[in-house]
Design a protein around this motif. Structure first.
Motif, PDB file in Angstrom:
ATOM      1  N   TRP A   1       0.849  -1.197   0.000  1.00  0.00           N
ATOM      2  CA  TRP A   1       0.000   0.000   0.000  1.00  0.00           C
ATOM      3  C   TRP A   1       0.887   1.251   0.000  1.00  0.00           C
ATOM      4  N   PRO A   2       0.916   1.985  -1.095  1.00  0.00           N
ATOM      5  CA  PRO A   2       1.748   3.188  -1.158  1.00  0.00           C
ATOM      6  C   PRO A   2       1.271   4.252  -0.179  1.00  0.00           C
ATOM      7  N   ASN A   3       2.195   5.114   0.203  1.00  0.00           N
ATOM      8  CA  ASN A   3       1.870   6.299   0.992  1.00  0.00           C
ATOM      9  C   ASN A   3       1.544   7.439   0.023  1.00  0.00           C
ATOM     10  N   PHE A   4       0.330   7.937   0.068  1.00  0.00           N
ATOM     11  CA  PHE A   4      -0.057   9.040  -0.802  1.00  0.00           C
ATOM     12  C   PHE A   4       0.317  10.360  -0.136  1.00  0.00           C
ATOM     13  N   MET A   5       1.246  11.082  -0.759  1.00  0.00           N
ATOM     14  CA  MET A   5       1.765  12.311  -0.173  1.00  0.00           C
ATOM     15  C   MET A   5       1.024  13.521  -0.735  1.00  0.00           C
ATOM     16  N   ASN A   6       0.547  14.363   0.167  1.00  0.00           N
ATOM     17  CA  ASN A   6      -0.122  15.598  -0.200  1.00  0.00           C
ATOM     18  C   ASN A   6       0.626  16.784   0.398  1.00  0.00           C
ATOM     19  N   SER A   7       0.145  17.970   0.099  1.00  0.00           N
ATOM     20  CA  SER A   7       0.883  19.191   0.451  1.00  0.00           C
ATOM     21  C   SER A   7       1.087  19.368   1.952  1.00  0.00           C
ATOM     22  N   ASP A   8       0.184  18.826   2.776  1.00  0.00           N
ATOM     23  CA  ASP A   8       0.281  19.049   4.211  1.00  0.00           C
ATOM     24  C   ASP A   8       0.891  17.861   4.965  1.00  0.00           C
ATOM     25  N   ASP A   9       1.422  16.874   4.243  1.00  0.00           N
ATOM     26  CA  ASP A   9       1.995  15.702   4.895  1.00  0.00           C
ATOM     27  C   ASP A   9       3.436  15.959   5.349  1.00  0.00           C
ATOM     28  N   GLU A  10       3.826  15.239   6.397  1.00  0.00           N
ATOM     29  CA  GLU A  10       5.210  15.318   6.844  1.00  0.00           C
ATOM     30  C   GLU A  10       6.124  14.603   5.856  1.00  0.00           C
ATOM     31  N   LEU A  11       7.344  15.086   5.777  1.00  0.00           N
ATOM     32  CA  LEU A  11       8.314  14.478   4.870  1.00  0.00           C
ATOM     33  C   LEU A  11       8.870  13.212   5.498  1.00  0.00           C
ATOM     34  N   PRO A  12       9.047  12.161   4.712  1.00  0.00           N
ATOM     35  CA  PRO A  12       9.511  10.877   5.271  1.00  0.00           C
ATOM     36  C   PRO A  12      10.970  10.944   5.713  1.00  0.00           C
ATOM     37  N   VAL A  13      11.279  10.103   6.687  1.00  0.00           N
ATOM     38  CA  VAL A  13      12.667   9.991   7.159  1.00  0.00           C
ATOM     39  C   VAL A  13      13.429   9.066   6.214  1.00  0.00           C
ATOM     40  N   ILE A  14      14.574   9.533   5.760  1.00  0.00           N
ATOM     41  CA  ILE A  14      15.401   8.751   4.830  1.00  0.00           C
ATOM     42  C   ILE A  14      16.826   8.718   5.372  1.00  0.00           C
ATOM     43  N   GLY A  15      17.360   7.515   5.536  1.00  0.00           N
ATOM     44  CA  GLY A  15      18.719   7.368   6.029  1.00  0.00           C
ATOM     45  C   GLY A  15      19.746   7.602   4.926  1.00  0.00           C
ATOM     46  N   LYS A  16      20.932   8.023   5.322  1.00  0.00           N
ATOM     47  CA  LYS A  16      21.958   8.321   4.316  1.00  0.00           C
ATOM     48  C   LYS A  16      22.451   7.060   3.600  1.00  0.00           C
ATOM     49  N   ASP A  17      22.206   5.892   4.195  1.00  0.00           N
ATOM     50  CA  ASP A  17      22.598   4.635   3.547  1.00  0.00           C
ATOM     51  C   ASP A  17      21.459   4.011   2.750  1.00  0.00           C
ATOM     52  N   ASP A  18      20.318   4.682   2.697  1.00  0.00           N
ATOM     53  CA  ASP A  18      19.184   4.198   1.910  1.00  0.00           C
ATOM     54  C   ASP A  18      19.369   4.544   0.429  1.00  0.00           C
ATOM     55  N   ILE A  19      18.453   4.041  -0.382  1.00  0.00           N
ATOM     56  CA  ILE A  19      18.438   4.353  -1.817  1.00  0.00           C
ATOM     57  C   ILE A  19      17.102   5.007  -2.147  1.00  0.00           C
ATOM     58  N   ILE A  20      17.166   6.076  -2.920  1.00  0.00           N
ATOM     59  CA  ILE A  20      15.959   6.755  -3.398  1.00  0.00           C
ATOM     60  C   ILE A  20      15.807   6.477  -4.894  1.00  0.00           C
ATOM     61  N   VAL A  21      14.634   6.023  -5.299  1.00  0.00           N
ATOM     62  CA  VAL A  21      14.298   5.924  -6.719  1.00  0.00           C
ATOM     63  C   VAL A  21      13.368   7.086  -7.037  1.00  0.00           C
ATOM     64  N   ASP A  22      13.800   7.912  -7.938  1.00  0.00           N
ATOM     65  CA  ASP A  22      13.068   9.133  -8.290  1.00  0.00           C
ATOM     66  C   ASP A  22      12.256   8.904  -9.553  1.00  0.00           C
ATOM     67  N   GLY A  23      10.930   8.841  -9.390  1.00  0.00           N
ATOM     68  CA  GLY A  23      10.027   8.706 -10.533  1.00  0.00           C
ATOM     69  C   GLY A  23       8.889   9.700 -10.437  1.00  0.00           C
ATOM     70  N   ILE A  24       9.182  10.890  -9.944  1.00  0.00           N
ATOM     71  CA  ILE A  24       8.124  11.885  -9.709  1.00  0.00           C
ATOM     72  C   ILE A  24       7.652  12.500 -11.019  1.00  0.00           C
ATOM     73  N   PHE A  25       8.591  13.052 -11.792  1.00  0.00           N
ATOM     74  CA  PHE A  25       8.263  13.673 -13.076  1.00  0.00           C
ATOM     75  C   PHE A  25       9.118  13.052 -14.182  1.00  0.00           C
ATOM     76  N   GLY A  26       8.563  13.041 -15.384  1.00  0.00           N
ATOM     77  CA  GLY A  26       9.303  12.550 -16.533  1.00  0.00           C
ATOM     78  C   GLY A  26       9.600  13.663 -17.509  1.00  0.00           C
ATOM     79  N   ILE A  27       9.731  13.305 -18.794  1.00  0.00           N
ATOM     80  CA  ILE A  27      10.097  14.291 -19.803  1.00  0.00           C
ATOM     81  C   ILE A  27       8.932  15.194 -20.186  1.00  0.00           C
ATOM     82  N   GLY A  28       7.734  14.884 -19.692  1.00  0.00           N
ATOM     83  CA  GLY A  28       6.571  15.692 -20.046  1.00  0.00           C
ATOM     84  C   GLY A  28       6.421  16.963 -19.229  1.00  0.00           C
ATOM     85  N   ILE A  29       7.197  17.122 -18.164  1.00  0.00           N
ATOM     86  CA  ILE A  29       7.036  18.301 -17.313  1.00  0.00           C
ATOM     87  C   ILE A  29       7.450  19.557 -18.083  1.00  0.00           C
ATOM     88  N   ASN A  30       6.636  20.615 -17.988  1.00  0.00           N
ATOM     89  CA  ASN A  30       6.953  21.865 -18.682  1.00  0.00           C
ATOM     90  C   ASN A  30       6.684  23.092 -17.825  1.00  0.00           C
TER      91      ASN A  30
END
Length: 517
Positions: free
Chosen positions: A105-134
């Motif tokens: 079950w994904p976490n749906f993030m909205n404008s008023d949500d707290e930012l998640p805790v991410i450790g420096k040894d973790d990995i982030i996969v960035d798939g927020i925006f693609g080539i269509g952003i303008n």
């Protein structure tokens, strides 16, 4: 390698699905499997936390599909849907449903949500925006992007760093993911290689997702990426029964009191690039210097001791390289102007030759067709005027090149050669080459290639490649800080030899488990 625009990639997607008889979701599955296989090959089930941040378009759909494959192979994942719009792509929704079917079950993030805790040894996969952003993302999404950038975790971006535009310059540099690695579908993007946006892409790799080969091969692109395979197609091997006259005669014209070294560097580089003969034309003060330091070079001198005042010679050179260390004294300007008006030989113009043209633009009409200009950024600005951003700069250079029927070499970390409305982006070179005299060497190399019969465009493209490759080979022994221009000349031979070295083939690995839908 062709650098496709976003519009061309979208068309490739459409043609692929139609010709191959597949749905968009199947192409997305193909892309996500390539992403997974790349990660799985390197991670081998490592117990590291992977945070996948997915938008609600097709780029996010790729991330959601990737999350499913990671989950099925036992990886520790957390999935976040960045809920920046009420619209969702159909293929995103299909893959979201598949992920939920597997009780993730994904976490749906909205404008008023707290930012998640991410450790420096973790990995982030960035798939927020693609080539269509303008457009610039909303403020809360920018805050999330900055949070990810500040996390110190390794960031892997899908296709393009989120917030980076594919075919235009960024409007807000705080709104861009700083990627450690980008897995770009089918081909990299032009924006990866430009001074403003390039720093957001530390490393990249193109993943073949099986887009229609006929479309990709037949489609003309505005830019092309130049590597070894591309320059090998223009390389001209030596003939067994050739002699020095076969490979042309370069005249290097420049120098002034205290700047004779620039002529030495260009002259020596022209010889090492393979031309048959080199003559240097410089003020009289440089005669002993050239004759002593470069015995292979012939020398002609101006009647003036310290500057160029009269450009006359009786030799018949194949190509003339002009400007290095020449200065902009009024007498030199007059001599250069008179020379241009009477000259019929191909030219390579650098440094003060370009500075003179910038101040006396009426002289531009006297440039022979296919003249090659090699300005550094400030010289380019004087020549074409200030630009708003990198894409504006490229458009201005193309316009200038078309107007004056010339080749322009935009020097930089990824030097771009422009002619006839097309740009050729170089892949060789490193920061160690940011050193005095490096540009003089490049002018000599290009002049040496032009003398051997290479077209103006091929001489510029190949010359830029060899120049950078010599730097890449040299830096292995010198390091960045200690490299000097003569190191580039010393390694030109190694750069040529490298053209024919076959890279080591990776050892076959055990077959990877196949991911399932």
């Amino acid at each position: 390698m062709k650098l496709f625009s976003a519009k061309q990639i979208y068309k490739a997607d459409q043609i692929t699905t139609k010709k191959q008889g597949i749905a968009g979701e199947e192409l997305m599955e193909r892309a996500s499997l390539q992403l997974f296989n790349w990660m799985h090959l390197r991670m081998q089930g490592a117990p590291v936390k992977i945070h996948l941040f997915c938008g609600i378009g097709n780029n996010g759909g790729d991330g959601i599909a990737l999350a499913r494959h990671l989950l099925e192979h036992g990886y520790n994942i957390a999935v976040y849907v960045v809920n920046y719009s009420e619209k969702r792509s159909e293929d995103f929704l299909i893959n979201l449903a598949r992920l939920k079917e597997r009780k993730c079950w994904p976490n749906f993030m909205n404008s008023d949500d707290e930012l998640p805790v991410i450790g420096k040894d973790d990995i982030i996969v960035d798939g927020i925006f693609g080539i269509g952003i303008n457009r610039t993302p909303d403020a809360w999404v920018i805050k999330l992007i900055q949070h990810l950038n500040n996390s110190q975790a390794f960031i892997l971006s899908i296709d393009i760093p989120s917030g980076l535009f594919s075919d235009q310059s960024p409007k807000d540099f705080d709104a861009i993911i700083k990627s450690n690695y980008v897995l770009s579908f089918q081909a990299p993007k032009l924006t990866f290689f430009l001074p403003e946006s390039g720093p957001y892409v530390e490393q990249w790799e193109a993943l073949d997702i099986g887009l229609d080969v006929d479309y990709l091969s037949s489609t003309e692109t505005a830019y092309e990426l130049i590597g070894k395979n591309e320059v090998l197609t223009v390389y001209r091997p030596r003939e067994k029964y050739a002699h020095k006259g076969t490979y042309g005669h370069v005249l290097i014209l420049g120098g002034s009191y205290g700047k004779i070294g620039a002529v030495c560097l260009s002259s020596k580089a022209a010889l090492h690039a393979g031309c048959g003969l080199v003559t240097a034309y410089l003020p009289a003060v440089g005669y002993s210097i050239l004759q002593t330091s470069l015995p292979e070079i012939m020398v002609l001198t101006d009647k003036d001791e310290k500057i160029i005042t009269d450009i006359t010679f009786e030799i018949d050179p194949t190509i003339i390289g002009v400007g290095m260390g020449m200065g902009t004294d009024d007498k030199t300007i007059m001599a250069f102007g008179s020379f241009l008006k009477s000259n019929e030989k191909p030219l390579v113009l650098d440094a003060d030759a370009i500075n003179i043209l910038s101040k006396h633009k009426d002289l531009l009409k006297h440039l022979p067709k296919d003249t090659i200009l090699t300005p550094h950024p400030k010289e380019l600005e004087r020549l074409i005027g200030k630009w708003k951003n990198d894409f504006d700069k490229l458009n201005k250079v193309k316009k200038f090149s078309d107007q004056h029927q010339c080749v322009v070499v935009i020097k930089g970390a990824n030097t771009i050669v422009v002619q006839n409305g097309k740009g050729y982006v170089n892949t060789t070179g490193n920061p160690g080459m940011a050193t005095a005299g490096s540009g003089d060497v490049l002018t000599g190399i290009i002049s040496g290639l032009r003398a051997q019969g290479y077209s103006a465009l091929n001489a510029a493209v190949f010359g830029v490649y060899l120049h950078g490759k010599a730097g890449d080979i040299a830096v292995e022994k010198t390091g960045y800080q200690s490299m000097v221009a003569t190191d580039l000349i010393s390694n030109l031979g190694n750069a040529y030899l490298d053209l024919f070295q076959i890279p080591e083939q990776p050892q076959p690995s055990e077959a990877e488990p196949e991911a399932q839908q």
